[in-house]
Design a protein around this motif. Structure first.
Motif, PDB file in Angstrom:
ATOM      1  N   TRP A  10     -37.886  16.840  34.360  1.00  0.00           N
ATOM      2  CA  TRP A  10     -38.668  16.078  35.339  1.00  0.00           C
ATOM      3  C   TRP A  10     -38.152  16.239  36.762  1.00  0.00           C
ATOM      4  O   TRP A  10     -38.438  15.421  37.639  1.00  0.00           O
ATOM      5  N   SER A  19     -27.138  10.510  41.347  1.00  0.00           N
ATOM      6  CA  SER A  19     -27.987  10.677  40.150  1.00  0.00           C
ATOM      7  C   SER A  19     -28.942   9.495  40.060  1.00  0.00           C
ATOM      8  O   SER A  19     -28.758   8.479  40.750  1.00  0.00           O
ATOM      9  N   GLY A  20     -29.922   9.633  39.190  1.00  0.00           N
ATOM     10  CA  GLY A  20     -30.853   8.527  39.005  1.00  0.00           C
ATOM     11  C   GLY A  20     -30.112   7.269  38.563  1.00  0.00           C
ATOM     12  O   GLY A  20     -30.376   6.167  39.045  1.00  0.00           O
ATOM     13  N   SER A  21     -29.145   7.457  37.652  1.00  0.00           N
ATOM     14  CA  SER A  21     -28.391   6.293  37.157  1.00  0.00           C
ATOM     15  C   SER A  21     -27.661   5.597  38.295  1.00  0.00           C
ATOM     16  O   SER A  21     -27.681   4.358  38.392  1.00  0.00           O
ATOM     17  N   VAL A  29     -29.822   3.478  40.456  1.00  0.00           N
ATOM     18  CA  VAL A  29     -30.184   2.187  39.855  1.00  0.00           C
ATOM     19  C   VAL A  29     -28.986   1.227  39.896  1.00  0.00           C
ATOM     20  O   VAL A  29     -29.139   0.034  40.199  1.00  0.00           O
ATOM     21  N   TYR A  79     -36.116   2.582  30.441  1.00  0.00           N
ATOM     22  CA  TYR A  79     -34.948   3.469  30.545  1.00  0.00           C
ATOM     23  C   TYR A  79     -34.613   3.614  32.021  1.00  0.00           C
ATOM     24  O   TYR A  79     -35.461   4.005  32.821  1.00  0.00           O
ATOM     25  N   HIS A  80     -33.349   3.298  32.361  1.00  0.00           N
ATOM     26  CA  HIS A  80     -32.951   3.410  33.761  1.00  0.00           C
ATOM     27  C   HIS A  80     -31.688   4.233  33.929  1.00  0.00           C
ATOM     28  O   HIS A  80     -31.155   4.303  35.029  1.00  0.00           O
ATOM     29  N   GLY A  81     -31.186   4.844  32.851  1.00  0.00           N
ATOM     30  CA  GLY A  81     -29.996   5.670  32.954  1.00  0.00           C
ATOM     31  C   GLY A  81     -29.006   5.354  31.852  1.00  0.00           C
ATOM     32  O   GLY A  81     -29.281   4.539  30.961  1.00  0.00           O
ATOM     33  N   GLU A  89     -40.036   0.618  35.875  1.00  0.00           N
ATOM     34  CA  GLU A  89     -40.497   1.977  36.078  1.00  0.00           C
ATOM     35  C   GLU A  89     -42.004   1.828  36.349  1.00  0.00           C
ATOM     36  O   GLU A  89     -42.752   1.468  35.446  1.00  0.00           O
ATOM     37  N   ASP A 135     -37.973   1.577  40.098  1.00  0.00           N
ATOM     38  CA  ASP A 135     -37.212   2.760  39.700  1.00  0.00           C
ATOM     39  C   ASP A 135     -38.201   3.926  39.655  1.00  0.00           C
ATOM     40  O   ASP A 135     -38.858   4.163  38.647  1.00  0.00           O
ATOM     41  N   VAL A 173     -37.399   7.040  39.872  1.00  0.00           N
ATOM     42  CA  VAL A 173     -36.612   8.257  39.623  1.00  0.00           C
ATOM     43  C   VAL A 173     -37.476   9.333  38.965  1.00  0.00           C
ATOM     44  O   VAL A 173     -37.417  10.505  39.336  1.00  0.00           O
ATOM     45  N   MET A 174     -38.302   8.946  38.006  1.00  0.00           N
ATOM     46  CA  MET A 174     -39.194   9.923  37.383  1.00  0.00           C
ATOM     47  C   MET A 174     -40.565   9.935  38.055  1.00  0.00           C
ATOM     48  O   MET A 174     -41.143  10.991  38.274  1.00  0.00           O
ATOM     49  N   LYS A 197     -34.073  12.991  40.974  1.00  0.00           N
ATOM     50  CA  LYS A 197     -34.831  14.066  40.334  1.00  0.00           C
ATOM     51  C   LYS A 197     -35.570  14.959  41.335  1.00  0.00           C
ATOM     52  O   LYS A 197     -34.988  15.878  41.893  1.00  0.00           O
TER      53      LYS A 197
HETATM   54  C1  LIG Z   1     -36.809   6.043  35.351  1.00  0.00           C
HETATM   55  C2  LIG Z   1     -35.441   6.660  35.280  1.00  0.00           C
HETATM   56  N1  LIG Z   1     -34.421   6.048  35.879  1.00  0.00           N
HETATM   57  C3  LIG Z   1     -33.189   6.571  35.869  1.00  0.00           C
HETATM   58  C4  LIG Z   1     -32.927   7.757  35.217  1.00  0.00           C
HETATM   59  C5  LIG Z   1     -31.538   8.308  35.195  1.00  0.00           C
HETATM   60  O1  LIG Z   1     -31.459   9.451  35.993  1.00  0.00           O
HETATM   61  P1  LIG Z   1     -30.239  10.453  35.843  1.00  0.00           P
HETATM   62  O2  LIG Z   1     -30.408  11.148  34.541  1.00  0.00           O
HETATM   63  O3  LIG Z   1     -30.358  11.370  37.003  1.00  0.00           O
HETATM   64  O4  LIG Z   1     -28.979   9.644  35.888  1.00  0.00           O
HETATM   65  C6  LIG Z   1     -33.966   8.428  34.585  1.00  0.00           C
HETATM   66  C7  LIG Z   1     -33.724   9.692  33.884  1.00  0.00           C
HETATM   67  O5  LIG Z   1     -34.521  10.211  33.165  1.00  0.00           O
HETATM   68  C8  LIG Z   1     -35.265   7.863  34.614  1.00  0.00           C
HETATM   69  O6  LIG Z   1     -36.310   8.445  34.013  1.00  0.00           O
END
Ligand SMILES: Cc1ncc(COP(=O)(O)O)c(C=O)c1O
Length: 426
Positions: free
Chosen positions: A44, A102-104, A107, A135-137, A197, A231, A233-234, A260
């Motif tokens: 993604w 990173s996404g994590s 968040v 899902y947030h990481g 999300e 969030d 991220v995606m 991402k």
């Molecule tokens: C909505 C969402 N938040 C956070 C994350 C975490 O991102 P990362 O894998 O870059 O830590 C993801 C990863 O898929 C995600 O989809």
């Protein structure tokens, strides 16, 4: 035998990893020259396709000028320009950009900002609200706000509790809103933030819900003074058809998480975008109110240069038009999936197409996923099912012909699954 321990990989069942030599646009190339269409933008991420020349040039240029810099007390041009650009392309209430990698981490930062906001206001609130299946990481904070599942079962005792709203299931979406309202009526004074999300729960299996529900949750946050964290991220950077998914609901989040697609996959970078109101709660001559969060690579200049180039592409190339074209092309192919008796819940938002294989083996550990995955890879397409859910999420440079190959490979894979030809796969 490799020394690498890969993520989300059970090495006992998947000893071999696909060795990629190089990539270009929507294609990955193995060492022996086989071409694989990247149907999920490499988890993604690579929204503009692989190795976009403009981003590559920006990375090259920046890497000979300033590679890395301590980001406390210092700043640099790529970070400044990128932050200004991000503020320009987000809702007017967003005025500050906090960098991470990173996404994590974006968040984690969002949660710390939200809880810190209330602490610094002198009215601490402890409650965080999140959606079922979210899902947030994979860090401890992000696992805590994420749904409880096989992903985090061994760590469950170590996660902090959050208030959980039911996933806005189609036809029952009002239940989510009602549950939130009930919670706010009972405990509104202690609810610090809602994290969602927007429109799509990605890792849960591309579970979609309506803009009206997103809006209703946001309105409740506004009414009860609860911080709204999106969030993205995606969902960000056009994936759902608009630059930000929240746009479709007219929502102006207090905090937005993005990663991402931000660098279109060139380098790891994330941002947590905050409103002036959040920022002001930390802004003080009292050093104890400093936002104490950092990582060594915060605001890395090369990553910022990559992101700036990726974000500028939106002004220089018809990115939204491409997204709309892909959406139309997918819509024309969708009936091929809808007509199949072995699929259900065929869904489509922006450039995301998802469907569920009818099977008694439900859930992330369903054997259907690995069986289909192996077929896809052997047939030159990267699709990575989530349990029994198959989805496609292509880079925006994908062609109609590529999409046709992805759809027809999926159809053939489903035929093979139905005919029991994929039983050997784990
Ligand atoms: C909505 C969402 N938040 C956070 C994350 C975490 O991102 P990362 O894998 O870059 O830590 C993801 C990863 O898929 C995600 O989809």
């Amino acid at each position: 035998m490799t020394a690498i321990w890969h993520p989300f990989t059970q090495h006992a069942l998947m000893p071999e990893q696909v060795f990629i030599d190089h990539a270009e646009g929507a294609y990955l190339y193995t060492k022996d020259g086989k071409r694989i269409i990247d149907g999920i933008s490499s988890w993604w991420v690579n929204i503009h396709g692989h190795n976009h020349p403009k981003i590559a040039a920006a990375v090259q240029k920046q890497s000979t000028k300033l590679d890395q810099l301590i980001f406390a007390g210092f700043t640099h041009e790529p970070a400044e320009k990128l932050a200004a650009k991000l503020v320009e392309v987000t809702p007017p209430n967003i005025t500050k950009v906090f960098y991470s990698d990173s996404g994590s981490t974006s968040v984690e930062v969002a949660l710390k900002m939200a809880l810190g906001y209330w602490a610094h206001k002198g009215k601490p609130r402890r409650g965080v609200v999140a959606l079922e299946h979210a899902y947030h990481g994979d860090t401890f904070g992000t696992m805590s706000v994420g749904g409880r599942s096989v992903f985090n079962a061994p760590y469950e005792a170590f996660l902090f509790d959050v208030h959980r709203l039911p996933y806005p299931h189609p036809k029952r979406e009002h239940e989510t809103v009602e549950a939130f309202e009930k919670l706010l009526k009972e405990q509104g004074d202690d609810i610090a933030a809602l994290i969602v999300e927007p429109l799509v729960l990605g890792a849960a299996g591309m579970m979609m819900y309506s803009a009206a529900t997103l809006r209703a949750l946001y309105d409740l946050c506004r009414r009860y003074g609860v911080i709204f964290i999106a969030d993205e991220v995606m969902t960000g950077w056009g994936r759902t058809g608009t630059r930000w998914a929240c746009e479709q609901a007219g929502v102006e989040p207090d905090i937005i998480c993005s990663s991402k697609g931000l660098t279109s996959g060139f380098l790891p970078l994330a941002v947590t975008l905050a409103s002036e109101e959040i920022y002001q709660a930390f802004y003080s001559t009292d050093r104890a109110k400093t936002f104490f969060h950092s990582s060594s690579f915060t605001g890395n200049p090369i990553a910022c240069a990559a992101a700036l180039a990726a974000v500028e592409l939106w002004d220089e190339e018809p990115v939204l038009e491409r997204i709309q074209t892909i959406h139309k092309q997918q819509a024309a192919m969708l009936p091929r999936l809808q007509a199949r008796g072995d699929l259900e819940n065929v869904r489509h938002l922006g450039t995301i197409v998802a469907c569920d294989v009818r099977t008694s083996e439900q859930g992330y550990l369903s054997a259907v996923g690995p069986r289909l995955y192996r077929y896809f890879i052997e047939n030159g397409v990267l699709l990575r099912p989530i349990g029994q859910t198959v989805y496609m999420l292509p880079p925006y440079c994908v062609t109609r012909e590529d999409l046709d190959v992805i759809f027809s490979t999926l159809e053939r894979a489903l035929d093979a699954l139905r005919d029991g030809e994929l039983e050997q796969a784990a």
